[in-house]
Design an enzyme around this catalytic site. Structure first.
Site, PDB file in Angstrom:
ATOM      1  N   CYS A 168       0.838  -1.202   0.000  1.00  0.00           N
ATOM      2  CA  CYS A 168       0.000   0.000   0.000  1.00  0.00           C
ATOM      3  C   CYS A 168       0.870   1.248   0.000  1.00  0.00           C
ATOM      4  CB  CYS A 168      -0.956   0.012   1.181  1.00  0.00           C
ATOM      5  SG  CYS A 168      -2.194   1.310   1.015  1.00  0.00           S
ATOM      6  N   CYS A 345      -5.010   2.661  -5.207  1.00  0.00           N
ATOM      7  CA  CYS A 345      -4.580   3.228  -3.927  1.00  0.00           C
ATOM      8  C   CYS A 345      -5.649   4.207  -3.449  1.00  0.00           C
ATOM      9  CB  CYS A 345      -3.247   3.971  -4.070  1.00  0.00           C
ATOM     10  SG  CYS A 345      -1.840   2.926  -4.454  1.00  0.00           S
TER      11      CYS A 345
END
Length: 401
Positions: A168, A345
Protein backbone atom coordinates in the site's frame (compact mmCIF):
# COMPACT_ATOMS: atom_id res chain seq x y z
CA UNK A 1 -6.50 -27.01 10.96
CA UNK A 2 -7.50 -30.08 9.03
CA UNK A 3 -5.51 -33.03 10.27
CA UNK A 4 -3.75 -34.84 7.45
CA UNK A 5 -0.80 -37.10 6.83
CA UNK A 6 -0.83 -36.40 3.12
CA UNK A 7 2.21 -34.83 1.55
CA UNK A 8 1.15 -34.73 -2.12
CA UNK A 9 -1.38 -32.36 -3.68
CA UNK A 10 -2.42 -31.31 -7.15
CA UNK A 11 -1.85 -27.67 -6.11
CA UNK A 12 0.08 -26.15 -3.20
CA UNK A 13 -0.37 -22.51 -2.25
CA UNK A 14 2.34 -20.90 -0.14
CA UNK A 15 0.67 -18.18 1.92
CA UNK A 16 -2.76 -17.83 3.50
CA UNK A 17 -3.17 -14.08 3.10
CA UNK A 18 -5.53 -12.33 0.71
CA UNK A 19 -3.79 -13.69 -2.41
CA UNK A 20 -3.54 -17.32 -1.33
CA UNK A 21 -7.05 -17.56 0.09
CA UNK A 22 -8.76 -15.88 -2.87
CA UNK A 23 -6.89 -18.07 -5.40
CA UNK A 24 -7.84 -21.23 -3.51
CA UNK A 25 -11.48 -20.16 -3.20
CA UNK A 26 -11.75 -19.30 -6.90
CA UNK A 27 -10.18 -22.60 -7.96
CA UNK A 28 -12.53 -24.60 -5.76
CA UNK A 29 -15.54 -22.70 -7.10
CA UNK A 30 -14.53 -23.46 -10.68
CA UNK A 31 -13.31 -27.05 -10.37
CA UNK A 32 -14.91 -29.68 -8.13
CA UNK A 33 -12.07 -31.99 -9.12
CA UNK A 34 -9.76 -29.88 -6.95
CA UNK A 35 -11.70 -30.46 -3.72
CA UNK A 36 -9.21 -31.97 -1.28
CA UNK A 37 -6.42 -31.45 -3.81
CA UNK A 38 -5.38 -27.95 -2.74
CA UNK A 39 -3.10 -27.33 0.25
CA UNK A 40 -2.57 -23.88 1.75
CA UNK A 41 0.63 -23.65 3.80
CA UNK A 42 0.71 -20.81 6.33
CA UNK A 43 1.72 -20.75 10.01
CA UNK A 44 -0.46 -17.77 11.00
CA UNK A 45 -3.39 -18.27 13.35
CA UNK A 46 -4.93 -14.86 12.51
CA UNK A 47 -5.93 -13.14 9.26
CA UNK A 48 -5.98 -9.34 8.96
CA UNK A 49 -7.65 -6.82 6.70
CA UNK A 50 -4.66 -4.51 6.73
CA UNK A 51 -6.02 -1.62 4.60
CA UNK A 52 -8.05 -0.50 7.63
CA UNK A 53 -4.94 -0.08 9.79
CA UNK A 54 -4.60 3.50 8.52
CA UNK A 55 -8.01 4.30 9.97
CA UNK A 56 -7.23 2.33 13.14
CA UNK A 57 -4.10 4.45 13.57
CA UNK A 58 -6.26 7.55 13.20
CA UNK A 59 -8.79 6.50 15.83
CA UNK A 60 -11.62 5.82 13.36
CA UNK A 61 -11.96 2.03 13.72
CA UNK A 62 -10.71 -0.49 16.26
CA UNK A 63 -7.79 -2.72 15.32
CA UNK A 64 -9.86 -5.70 16.49
CA UNK A 65 -12.33 -5.09 13.66
CA UNK A 66 -9.55 -5.98 11.19
CA UNK A 67 -8.80 -9.41 12.69
CA UNK A 68 -10.32 -12.86 12.13
CA UNK A 69 -9.20 -16.40 12.86
CA UNK A 70 -7.26 -17.85 9.93
CA UNK A 71 -9.30 -21.03 10.21
CA UNK A 72 -12.46 -19.04 9.42
CA UNK A 73 -11.18 -17.93 5.99
CA UNK A 74 -9.76 -21.24 4.74
CA UNK A 75 -12.08 -22.27 1.87
CA UNK A 76 -14.08 -25.44 2.31
CA UNK A 77 -12.38 -28.13 0.24
CA UNK A 78 -8.84 -26.85 0.86
CA UNK A 79 -6.40 -28.41 3.32
CA UNK A 80 -4.65 -25.99 5.68
CA UNK A 81 -1.13 -27.01 6.67
CA UNK A 82 -0.31 -24.72 9.59
CA UNK A 83 3.42 -24.65 9.03
CA UNK A 84 6.00 -22.36 7.44
CA UNK A 85 7.71 -23.04 4.12
CA UNK A 86 11.49 -22.82 4.50
CA UNK A 87 12.77 -24.12 1.16
CA UNK A 88 11.72 -24.49 -2.46
CA UNK A 89 12.92 -27.48 -4.50
CA UNK A 90 11.30 -26.69 -7.85
CA UNK A 91 13.24 -29.35 -9.78
CA UNK A 92 11.53 -31.92 -7.52
CA UNK A 93 8.15 -30.15 -7.35
CA UNK A 94 8.58 -29.98 -3.57
CA UNK A 95 8.56 -27.47 -0.74
CA UNK A 96 10.09 -28.08 2.68
CA UNK A 97 8.47 -26.81 5.86
CA UNK A 98 9.81 -25.74 9.24
CA UNK A 99 8.63 -29.02 10.76
CA UNK A 100 10.80 -30.92 8.27
CA UNK A 101 7.91 -32.09 6.08
CA UNK A 102 8.37 -32.38 2.32
CA UNK A 103 5.16 -31.37 0.53
CA UNK A 104 4.91 -32.33 -3.15
CA UNK A 105 2.82 -30.62 -5.83
CA UNK A 106 1.91 -30.69 -9.50
CA UNK A 107 1.40 -26.90 -9.49
CA UNK A 108 2.61 -24.28 -7.02
CA UNK A 109 1.26 -20.78 -6.35
CA UNK A 110 3.55 -18.54 -4.30
CA UNK A 111 1.49 -15.96 -2.40
CA UNK A 112 3.79 -15.32 0.54
CA UNK A 113 3.36 -11.57 0.92
CA UNK A 114 6.05 -9.10 1.88
CA UNK A 115 8.62 -9.07 4.68
CA UNK A 116 8.79 -6.08 7.02
CA UNK A 117 12.42 -5.42 7.88
CA UNK A 118 12.13 -3.65 11.25
CA UNK A 119 15.77 -4.45 11.97
CA UNK A 120 17.11 -2.50 8.99
CA UNK A 121 16.54 0.83 10.76
CA UNK A 122 18.93 1.02 13.68
CA UNK A 123 17.11 1.52 16.99
CA UNK A 124 13.62 1.05 15.53
CA UNK A 125 12.81 -2.34 17.08
CA UNK A 126 13.83 -1.06 20.51
CA UNK A 127 11.78 2.14 20.32
CA UNK A 128 8.65 1.23 18.36
CA UNK A 129 5.50 1.87 20.37
CA UNK A 130 7.22 4.27 22.77
CA UNK A 131 9.50 7.36 22.81
CA UNK A 132 7.17 9.06 20.30
CA UNK A 133 7.78 6.32 17.71
CA UNK A 134 4.78 4.64 16.09
CA UNK A 135 3.80 2.69 12.98
CA UNK A 136 0.61 1.47 11.31
CA UNK A 137 2.48 -1.42 9.70
CA UNK A 138 1.91 -3.83 12.58
CA UNK A 139 -1.23 -4.99 14.36
CA UNK A 140 0.80 -4.89 17.58
CA UNK A 141 1.72 -1.21 17.21
CA UNK A 142 -1.09 0.41 15.23
CA UNK A 143 -2.77 1.66 18.42
CA UNK A 144 0.44 3.50 19.33
CA UNK A 145 -0.14 5.75 16.32
CA UNK A 146 -3.46 6.99 17.64
CA UNK A 147 -1.93 7.42 21.11
CA UNK A 148 0.79 9.65 19.62
CA UNK A 149 -1.62 11.65 17.45
CA UNK A 150 -4.25 12.34 20.09
CA UNK A 151 -1.73 13.26 22.79
CA UNK A 152 0.46 15.37 20.50
CA UNK A 153 1.08 18.80 22.00
CA UNK A 154 3.03 20.40 19.16
CA UNK A 155 6.55 20.34 17.76
CA UNK A 156 7.92 18.20 14.95
CA UNK A 157 5.77 15.39 13.59
CA UNK A 158 7.70 13.30 11.07
CA UNK A 159 6.19 10.77 8.65
CA UNK A 160 8.63 8.54 6.80
CA UNK A 161 8.57 6.46 3.63
CA UNK A 162 11.47 4.11 2.77
CA UNK A 163 13.20 3.74 -0.59
CA UNK A 164 12.01 0.12 -0.88
CA UNK A 165 8.71 -1.16 -2.26
CA UNK A 166 6.07 -1.20 0.47
CA UNK A 167 2.60 -2.66 0.70
CA UNK A 168 0.00 0.00 0.00
CA UNK A 169 2.36 2.66 -1.31
CA UNK A 170 -0.02 5.48 -0.36
CA UNK A 171 -0.30 4.51 3.32
CA UNK A 172 2.85 6.38 4.47
CA UNK A 173 1.23 9.71 3.56
CA UNK A 174 -2.42 8.86 4.37
CA UNK A 175 -1.81 8.76 8.13
CA UNK A 176 -0.01 12.11 7.87
CA UNK A 177 -3.06 13.82 6.35
CA UNK A 178 -5.29 12.37 9.07
CA UNK A 179 -2.83 13.45 11.77
CA UNK A 180 -2.82 16.97 10.35
CA UNK A 181 -6.63 17.05 10.58
CA UNK A 182 -6.49 15.83 14.17
CA UNK A 183 -3.86 18.41 15.12
CA UNK A 184 -6.13 21.15 13.77
CA UNK A 185 -9.11 19.83 15.75
CA UNK A 186 -7.09 19.78 18.97
CA UNK A 187 -5.68 23.27 18.24
CA UNK A 188 -2.00 22.20 18.22
CA UNK A 189 -1.34 22.50 14.48
CA UNK A 190 -0.30 26.17 14.73
CA UNK A 191 2.64 25.18 16.93
CA UNK A 192 3.56 22.12 14.90
CA UNK A 193 5.67 21.20 11.89
CA UNK A 194 4.39 18.29 9.83
CA UNK A 195 7.06 16.83 7.57
CA UNK A 196 6.98 13.99 5.04
CA UNK A 197 10.47 12.54 4.61
CA UNK A 198 10.58 10.02 1.81
CA UNK A 199 13.16 7.83 0.11
CA UNK A 200 11.15 8.19 -3.09
CA UNK A 201 11.71 10.94 -5.64
CA UNK A 202 8.12 12.23 -5.72
CA UNK A 203 4.86 12.20 -3.79
CA UNK A 204 3.18 9.73 -6.20
CA UNK A 205 4.06 7.95 -9.43
CA UNK A 206 0.95 8.86 -11.47
CA UNK A 207 0.95 12.50 -12.60
CA UNK A 208 -2.79 13.05 -12.30
CA UNK A 209 -2.89 11.99 -8.65
CA UNK A 210 0.50 13.52 -7.80
CA UNK A 211 -0.85 16.89 -8.92
CA UNK A 212 -3.93 16.49 -6.71
CA UNK A 213 -1.85 15.40 -3.72
CA UNK A 214 0.47 18.36 -4.14
CA UNK A 215 -2.54 20.63 -3.69
CA UNK A 216 -3.41 18.78 -0.47
CA UNK A 217 0.15 19.21 0.78
CA UNK A 218 0.11 22.92 0.01
CA UNK A 219 -3.29 23.42 1.66
CA UNK A 220 -2.15 21.62 4.78
CA UNK A 221 1.24 23.38 4.79
CA UNK A 222 3.16 20.12 5.00
CA UNK A 223 6.89 20.11 4.36
CA UNK A 224 8.16 17.45 1.95
CA UNK A 225 11.72 16.14 1.71
CA UNK A 226 12.42 13.51 -0.94
CA UNK A 227 15.29 11.09 -1.56
CA UNK A 228 15.98 10.86 2.18
CA UNK A 229 15.86 7.40 3.73
CA UNK A 230 15.45 6.72 7.46
CA UNK A 231 18.46 4.75 8.75
CA UNK A 232 18.37 5.24 12.54
CA UNK A 233 16.16 6.24 15.48
CA UNK A 234 18.07 7.76 18.41
CA UNK A 235 15.27 7.40 20.95
CA UNK A 236 16.96 9.02 23.97
CA UNK A 237 17.59 12.18 21.94
CA UNK A 238 14.33 11.97 19.96
CA UNK A 239 16.30 12.22 16.74
CA UNK A 240 15.74 10.53 13.39
CA UNK A 241 18.78 10.02 11.18
CA UNK A 242 18.19 10.06 7.42
CA UNK A 243 20.56 9.33 4.56
CA UNK A 244 20.47 11.69 1.59
CA UNK A 245 20.26 9.21 -1.27
CA UNK A 246 22.06 11.55 -3.67
CA UNK A 247 24.98 12.69 -1.51
CA UNK A 248 24.99 9.78 1.04
CA UNK A 249 25.31 12.42 3.77
CA UNK A 250 23.42 11.80 7.02
CA UNK A 251 20.87 14.31 8.24
CA UNK A 252 19.53 14.41 11.82
CA UNK A 253 15.97 15.63 12.40
CA UNK A 254 14.42 16.13 15.85
CA UNK A 255 10.89 14.90 16.49
CA UNK A 256 8.16 14.89 19.11
CA UNK A 257 6.44 12.07 17.21
CA UNK A 258 7.52 10.00 14.23
CA UNK A 259 5.41 7.58 12.20
CA UNK A 260 7.81 5.08 10.68
CA UNK A 261 7.18 2.99 7.59
CA UNK A 262 9.90 0.34 7.84
CA UNK A 263 11.78 -0.93 4.80
CA UNK A 264 10.33 -4.05 3.19
CA UNK A 265 11.58 -6.82 0.95
CA UNK A 266 10.75 -10.27 -0.36
CA UNK A 267 10.59 -12.89 2.42
CA UNK A 268 14.04 -14.37 3.12
CA UNK A 269 12.97 -17.90 2.18
CA UNK A 270 12.09 -16.55 -1.27
CA UNK A 271 15.14 -14.28 -1.64
CA UNK A 272 17.51 -17.20 -1.20
CA UNK A 273 15.57 -19.63 -3.40
CA UNK A 274 15.67 -20.70 -7.07
CA UNK A 275 12.38 -18.81 -7.56
CA UNK A 276 13.91 -15.38 -6.95
CA UNK A 277 14.79 -12.79 -9.56
CA UNK A 278 17.99 -10.79 -9.08
CA UNK A 279 16.12 -8.36 -6.80
CA UNK A 280 14.85 -11.15 -4.53
CA UNK A 281 11.19 -11.17 -5.56
CA UNK A 282 9.45 -14.17 -7.19
CA UNK A 283 10.35 -13.94 -10.87
CA UNK A 284 7.11 -14.02 -12.88
CA UNK A 285 5.88 -12.97 -16.29
CA UNK A 286 4.13 -9.61 -15.76
CA UNK A 287 1.12 -10.62 -17.85
CA UNK A 288 0.52 -14.35 -17.23
CA UNK A 289 2.03 -14.44 -13.69
CA UNK A 290 3.72 -17.72 -14.62
CA UNK A 291 7.23 -18.18 -13.26
CA UNK A 292 10.00 -17.20 -15.67
CA UNK A 293 11.81 -20.56 -15.40
CA UNK A 294 9.40 -23.08 -13.88
CA UNK A 295 6.17 -23.34 -15.92
CA UNK A 296 4.18 -25.15 -13.20
CA UNK A 297 4.79 -22.33 -10.71
CA UNK A 298 2.88 -19.04 -10.47
CA UNK A 299 3.38 -16.00 -8.26
CA UNK A 300 0.83 -13.49 -7.06
CA UNK A 301 0.72 -10.39 -4.92
CA UNK A 302 3.32 -8.63 -2.82
CA UNK A 303 6.02 -11.32 -3.05
CA UNK A 304 6.39 -10.99 -6.84
CA UNK A 305 8.50 -8.72 -9.04
CA UNK A 306 5.43 -7.38 -10.85
CA UNK A 307 6.13 -3.70 -11.70
CA UNK A 308 3.02 -2.32 -10.01
CA UNK A 309 1.99 -1.14 -6.55
CA UNK A 310 1.59 -3.86 -3.95
CA UNK A 311 -2.07 -3.61 -2.96
CA UNK A 312 -5.06 -5.79 -2.24
CA UNK A 313 -6.79 -4.27 -5.27
CA UNK A 314 -3.96 -5.53 -7.48
CA UNK A 315 -4.35 -9.02 -6.00
CA UNK A 316 -8.09 -8.94 -6.75
CA UNK A 317 -7.28 -8.49 -10.45
CA UNK A 318 -4.33 -10.92 -10.43
CA UNK A 319 -6.22 -13.81 -8.82
CA UNK A 320 -8.56 -14.54 -11.77
CA UNK A 321 -5.55 -14.53 -14.11
CA UNK A 322 -3.64 -17.06 -12.00
CA UNK A 323 -6.72 -19.22 -11.56
CA UNK A 324 -7.67 -19.36 -15.25
CA UNK A 325 -4.09 -19.95 -16.38
CA UNK A 326 -3.59 -22.76 -13.85
CA UNK A 327 -6.88 -24.36 -14.92
CA UNK A 328 -5.83 -24.08 -18.58
CA UNK A 329 -2.55 -25.86 -17.90
CA UNK A 330 -4.31 -28.53 -15.84
CA UNK A 331 -6.50 -29.20 -18.87
CA UNK A 332 -3.55 -29.15 -21.28
CA UNK A 333 -4.72 -25.95 -22.94
CA UNK A 334 -2.76 -22.76 -23.71
CA UNK A 335 -2.98 -19.88 -21.24
CA UNK A 336 -5.21 -17.02 -22.37
CA UNK A 337 -5.65 -14.73 -19.35
CA UNK A 338 -3.48 -11.63 -18.96
CA UNK A 339 -2.98 -9.06 -16.18
CA UNK A 340 -2.52 -5.45 -17.24
CA UNK A 341 -0.96 -4.14 -14.02
CA UNK A 342 -4.17 -2.68 -12.58
CA UNK A 343 -3.84 -1.50 -9.01
CA UNK A 344 -5.64 0.93 -6.76
CA UNK A 345 -4.58 3.23 -3.93
CA UNK A 346 -7.45 4.77 -1.93
CA UNK A 347 -5.61 7.90 -0.75
CA UNK A 348 -7.22 9.20 2.43
CA UNK A 349 -6.48 12.94 2.57
CA UNK A 350 -8.30 13.67 5.84
CA UNK A 351 -11.30 12.60 7.89
CA UNK A 352 -14.09 12.21 5.34
CA UNK A 353 -11.87 12.86 2.30
CA UNK A 354 -10.35 10.43 -0.20
CA UNK A 355 -8.74 10.45 -3.65
CA UNK A 356 -9.23 7.08 -5.35
CA UNK A 357 -6.17 6.39 -7.51
CA UNK A 358 -6.54 3.55 -10.01
CA UNK A 359 -3.96 2.86 -12.70
CA UNK A 360 -2.14 0.22 -14.76
CA UNK A 361 1.42 -0.78 -15.71
CA UNK A 362 1.71 2.26 -17.97
CA UNK A 363 0.69 4.55 -15.07
CA UNK A 364 -2.45 5.46 -16.98
CA UNK A 365 -5.51 6.17 -14.82
CA UNK A 366 -8.00 3.28 -14.94
CA UNK A 367 -10.90 4.79 -13.05
CA UNK A 368 -14.02 2.85 -12.08
CA UNK A 369 -16.46 5.67 -11.43
CA UNK A 370 -17.92 8.20 -13.92
CA UNK A 371 -16.28 11.23 -12.29
CA UNK A 372 -12.83 12.66 -11.70
CA UNK A 373 -11.37 10.43 -8.98
CA UNK A 374 -8.46 12.81 -8.37
CA UNK A 375 -10.88 15.07 -6.47
CA UNK A 376 -11.26 14.53 -2.73
CA UNK A 377 -14.66 13.00 -1.99
CA UNK A 378 -16.62 11.92 1.08
CA UNK A 379 -18.27 9.14 -0.94
CA UNK A 380 -14.89 7.54 -1.69
CA UNK A 381 -13.92 7.79 2.00
CA UNK A 382 -17.06 5.81 2.89
CA UNK A 383 -16.21 3.35 0.12
CA UNK A 384 -12.88 2.66 1.86
CA UNK A 385 -14.23 2.62 5.40
CA UNK A 386 -17.47 0.68 4.94
CA UNK A 387 -17.80 -1.00 1.54
CA UNK A 388 -14.30 -2.29 0.75
CA UNK A 389 -13.94 -4.27 4.00
CA UNK A 390 -17.28 -5.97 3.32
CA UNK A 391 -16.21 -6.71 -0.26
CA UNK A 392 -13.00 -8.22 1.11
CA UNK A 393 -14.48 -10.56 3.71
CA UNK A 394 -17.64 -11.53 1.80
CA UNK A 395 -16.57 -11.18 -1.85
CA UNK A 396 -12.86 -11.37 -2.51
CA UNK A 397 -11.81 -14.00 0.06
CA UNK A 398 -14.65 -16.42 -0.83
CA UNK A 399 -13.66 -16.08 -4.49
CA UNK A 400 -16.85 -14.30 -5.58
CA UNK A 401 -15.27 -10.96 -6.60
Amino acid sequence: MEATQRTRYKLVIVGGGSAGISVAARLLRQSRALIGQIAIIDPASKHYYQPLWTLAGAGVVSRESTERDEASVIPKGAVWIQDAVTKFLPQNNTVMTASGTAVHYDFLVVAAGIQIDWGKVKGLKESIGKHGVCSNYSYDYVESTWEQIRHFQGGNALFTNPNTPVKCGGAPQKIMYLADDSFRKTKVRSRSTVRFVSGAAAIFGVKKYAKALQKVIERKQIETIFKHNLVEIVADKKQAIFENLDTKAQVAMPYEMIHVVPPMSAPDFIKHSPLAAADGWVDVDPFTLQHARFPNIFGIGDCTNLPTSKTGAAIRKQAPVVVQNVLSLLEGKPMTERYDGYTSCPLVTGYGKLILAEFDYELNPRETFPFDQSKERLSMYWLKKELLPRMYWHGMLPGKL
